[in-house]
Structure formats: structure tokens, C-alpha cells
Enzyme design. Structure first.
Site, mmCIF file in Angstrom:
data_model
loop_
_atom_site.group_PDB
_atom_site.id
_atom_site.type_symbol
_atom_site.label_atom_id
_atom_site.label_comp_id
_atom_site.label_asym_id
_atom_site.label_seq_id
_atom_site.Cartn_x
_atom_site.Cartn_y
_atom_site.Cartn_z
ATOM 1 N N LYS A 54 6.732 18.571 7.043
ATOM 2 C CA LYS A 54 7.670 18.123 7.301
ATOM 3 C C LYS A 54 8.418 18.526 6.105
ATOM 4 O O LYS A 54 9.185 17.864 6.077
ATOM 5 C CB LYS A 54 7.882 16.358 7.250
ATOM 6 C CG LYS A 54 6.678 16.034 8.992
ATOM 7 C CD LYS A 54 7.007 14.551 9.133
ATOM 8 C CE LYS A 54 6.014 14.533 10.430
ATOM 9 N NZ LYS A 54 6.672 13.027 11.226
ATOM 10 N N ILE A 107 -2.342 2.654 -3.511
ATOM 11 C CA ILE A 107 -2.492 1.092 -2.235
ATOM 12 C C ILE A 107 -3.559 1.408 -2.413
ATOM 13 O O ILE A 107 -4.182 0.325 -1.364
ATOM 14 C CB ILE A 107 -1.236 0.689 -1.519
ATOM 15 C CG1 ILE A 107 -0.051 1.044 -2.714
ATOM 16 C CG2 ILE A 107 -1.108 -0.345 -0.854
ATOM 17 C CD1 ILE A 107 0.339 0.161 -3.908
ATOM 18 N N THR A 108 -4.195 2.338 -0.812
ATOM 19 C CA THR A 108 -5.151 2.420 -0.217
ATOM 20 C C THR A 108 -6.862 1.790 -0.851
ATOM 21 O O THR A 108 -7.136 1.882 -1.764
ATOM 22 C CB THR A 108 -5.899 3.972 -0.269
ATOM 23 O OG1 THR A 108 -4.375 4.672 -0.503
ATOM 24 C CG2 THR A 108 -5.838 4.466 1.414
ATOM 25 N N GLU A 109 -6.193 1.004 -0.236
ATOM 26 C CA GLU A 109 -8.815 0.528 0.024
ATOM 27 C C GLU A 109 -9.410 2.087 1.204
ATOM 28 O O GLU A 109 -8.741 1.869 1.845
ATOM 29 C CB GLU A 109 -8.273 -0.822 1.069
ATOM 30 C CG GLU A 109 -8.923 -1.624 0.830
ATOM 31 C CD GLU A 109 -9.208 -2.827 1.729
ATOM 32 O OE1 GLU A 109 -10.129 -3.824 1.343
ATOM 33 O OE2 GLU A 109 -8.119 -3.308 2.094
ATOM 34 N N TYR A 171 0.620 -13.213 -7.454
ATOM 35 C CA TYR A 171 2.077 -13.671 -6.553
ATOM 36 C C TYR A 171 1.833 -15.563 -6.920
ATOM 37 O O TYR A 171 3.166 -16.149 -7.007
ATOM 38 C CB TYR A 171 1.966 -13.934 -4.950
ATOM 39 C CG TYR A 171 2.205 -12.172 -4.644
ATOM 40 C CD1 TYR A 171 1.992 -10.776 -5.729
ATOM 41 C CD2 TYR A 171 1.707 -11.735 -3.545
ATOM 42 C CE1 TYR A 171 1.839 -10.017 -5.228
ATOM 43 C CE2 TYR A 171 1.183 -10.767 -2.879
ATOM 44 C CZ TYR A 171 1.218 -9.759 -4.078
ATOM 45 O OH TYR A 171 0.939 -8.691 -3.363
ATOM 46 N N HIS A 262 -13.299 -7.865 -2.017
ATOM 47 C CA HIS A 262 -12.804 -6.669 -2.410
ATOM 48 C C HIS A 262 -14.470 -6.304 -2.392
ATOM 49 O O HIS A 262 -15.408 -6.957 -2.756
ATOM 50 C CB HIS A 262 -12.557 -7.185 -4.000
ATOM 51 C CG HIS A 262 -10.830 -7.217 -3.822
ATOM 52 N ND1 HIS A 262 -9.959 -8.103 -5.062
ATOM 53 C CD2 HIS A 262 -10.287 -6.966 -2.796
ATOM 54 C CE1 HIS A 262 -8.953 -8.080 -4.260
ATOM 55 N NE2 HIS A 262 -8.967 -7.202 -3.173
#
Length: 309
Positions: A54, A107-109, A171, A262
Site C-alpha cells: 500500500k 508489542i507483538t506476543e 498502570y 506471560h
């Protein structure tokens, strides 16, 4: 204390990002589009995205480029945020590093561990800093810059550096320090995978060298030795005599051999236990918060005790 550790990287921000960081998105699907919008609303300079099929179009208000080398040439981007699905994420990390990125946040898991071994080798060869994978990213309230999925409304510019393997506890600590009036200098979610890029020690060293960071919260999990290694460095440098450190470890009640969320959160062979991590950190002069709800309270008390507030 640590200026020498970073002397060869003076062209790179001490705390990974600053107001001049230019970000490119790799993986501009629904999540990439959504979070790129939030990042720009916060103030981050997102300069483009990569999609080989793209190129030349505009997606979510961003110019699309064919590959990383092209986007660097056209925009002077120096940081990449990766949302590419697991099968292609390692290749995306390597492409970013070889294109000259100073920072890659993944970010990918569920990236295969064998792939991550290759990624870490390339990162070392190129001098690129990797945060993640399987992480929420990082945020710097003072410059209104963030890379990742971290919600911005709980952060406020201030004195505390936070490094964490857990996204949600990141957080929790941030909100607690905001409520305490301390705020945050930079917050780094390093991720919970076994082959993470930055480990606790890497980030703590930067917080130690940063004049704005006056206190540190370290959040760990069962599994691995990242927290113990950080404790060893903290003890060796006597860091807690200069800056207070509070630590909390997730997974204290996890049964041995069972993965807890995790991929790296697993106790095996009697190693990686919460108690072992607490013991090492406490011996280094770190104040322990066995309940995460005490992190904000304890860092406030330590800052007050040391005359920093």
C-alpha cells in the site's frame, strides 16, 4: 554516576525517547491505526507507516512507505513501533534495526523464541535498542511522547522512573505515583517474554544516570533472573543511597512449573521464585512492596525519608 555507560550513545536519548523522537508504525492494521491516532493525540511525532502493498497511499492520516529504508530516507524516523503479527514480527524487528532505527518497540506476543534469539543478535550488532516483545511500550509524560498501547490519562510529569514486566501493574504504579503527587519521568514496560530486549538492569542504569528521575519503582514477575541481576547491580553501585527503589514481584502464589500469563513467568528448577527475587532485592537496599497497592505509598515514604520531597 553512569555517564560513561552511555558515552558512546550520546546521539540517542538517555531514556530511549524525547520530544524529537520520530516514530514509524510497522503493522498498520486495526490496532496499529487505533494506537497511532492515540499517540498523535498525546503529542508523539508519528511520521509514517510501512506496508509493502500500500505504499504511496494514506492510512489513518499517515503516509505509507514500501519498506523501512524508504521511510527513514524520507522522514528521518529514528524509532519503530511494531504491531506485526507473530509470524512476521521478528523479520520486522530486524528490518527496522538494519534500516538504522535507534529504538524498536515490539508489542507483538507469541513470537517464537528461536526467532527472538536471531533478533537479539541483530540488535547487538546494529546498536539498536529493543523494548519488548509482548510489552505495552513506554511513555514520557514530560515530553508527551509514547510508543505503544499505554493509556495516557493516568500519567503526569514528575520524578519516578518505572520499569516493569507487567503491563497492568505498570498502570497501577503510575496511577499511584500520580495520586501521590510524584509523577513519572519515564515509564518502560519491558514485557514478559523470556527473550526480552531491555531487562530491568538496562533500564535501571538509565534511571540512575537521569537527573530528573529521583526514585525508581521496579516491578517483576516470577521466572528468569532479570530482577536478581538488577538487585546485584543496585547493590554493587549502592544506588539506594542516592535514589530510593521500591520493588514488587507478581506471581508469589504461582505453583512451580505452571506458566502464569506471560511466557517468561514460570518457576522451574527451583529458580525464579518470588521469594528469591525479594531476598536479592531487599539485600540490595530495595524496599519491598509485597502488595502492589503499597508501591505508591512506599516510594512516597522513601522519597520523603531521603529529603527528595
Amino acid at each position: 554516576m553512569l555517564a560513561g555507560d552511555f558515552s558512546r550513545n550520546l546521539h540517542k536519548p538517555l531514556l530511549f525517547i524525547d520530544k524529537d523522537t520520530k516514530v514509524v508504525i510497522q503493522g498498520i492494521g486495526n490496532q496499529g491505526q487505533f494506537h497511532s491516532r492515540l499517540m498523535r493525540q498525546y503529542g508523539t511525532k508519528v511520521v509514517g507507516a510501512v506496508h509493502p502493498k500500500k505504499a504511496g497511499t494514506i492510512i489513518a492520516g499517515l503516509p505509507i512507505f514500501k519498506n523501512m529504508k524508504e521511510v527513514v530516507k524520507r522522514t528521518d524516523a529514528n524509532a519503530s513501533l511494531i504491531f506485526v503479527p507473530a509470524p512476521g514480527a521478528a523479520a520486522a524487528c530486524i528490518e527496522a534495526a538494519e534500516a538504522g532505527m535507534g529504538l524498536v518497540v515490539c508489542i507483538t506476543e507469541h513470537i517464537p523464541q528461536h526467532d527472538m534469539i536471531k533478533v537479539k543478535k541483530v540488535m547487538k550488532e546494529t546498536g539498536c535498542q529493543l523494548i519488548g516483545p509482548n510489552c505495552p511500550g513506554l511513555i514520557q509524560p514530560g515530553t508527551h511522547t509514547k510508543l505503544g498501547i499505554i493509556p495516557t490519562n493516568i500519567f503526569n510529569n514528575g520524578k519516578i522512573g518505572i520499569v516493569s514486566r507487567s503491563g497492568t501493574l505498570t498502570y497501577e504504579a503510575a496511577y499511584a505515583t500520580t495520586l501521590a503527587g510524584l509523577g513519572q519521568s519515564t515509564v518502560v514496560g519491558i514485557g514478559g517474554d523470556p527473550f526480552a530486549g531491555q531487562l530491568h538492569t538496562d533500564v535501571v542504569k538509565r534511571f540512575a544516570a537521569d537527573p530528573q528521575t529521583e526514585g525508581i519503582i521496579l516491578i517483576g514477575e516470577i521466572g528468569g533472573t532479570s530482577e536478581e541481576d538488577a538487585a546485584e547491580w543496585i547493590a554493587k553501585t549502592k544506588l539506594t543511597q542516592e535514589k530510593p527503589v521500591v520493588a514488587s514481584i507478581a506471581g508469589a502464589t504461582a505453583p512451580p512449573g505452571k506458566r502464569m500469563g506471560h511466557a517468561g513467568a514460570i518457576v522451574s528448577g527451583g529458580k525464579g521464585t518470588a521469594e528469591g527475587k525479594y531476598k536479592a532485592l531487599e539485600a540490595a537496599g530495595v524496599r519491598i512492596a509485597r502488595h502492589p497497592g503499597n508501591m505508591g505509598k512506599f516510594i512516597f515514604e522513601e522519597m520523603k525519608r531521603m529529603g527528595k520531597i
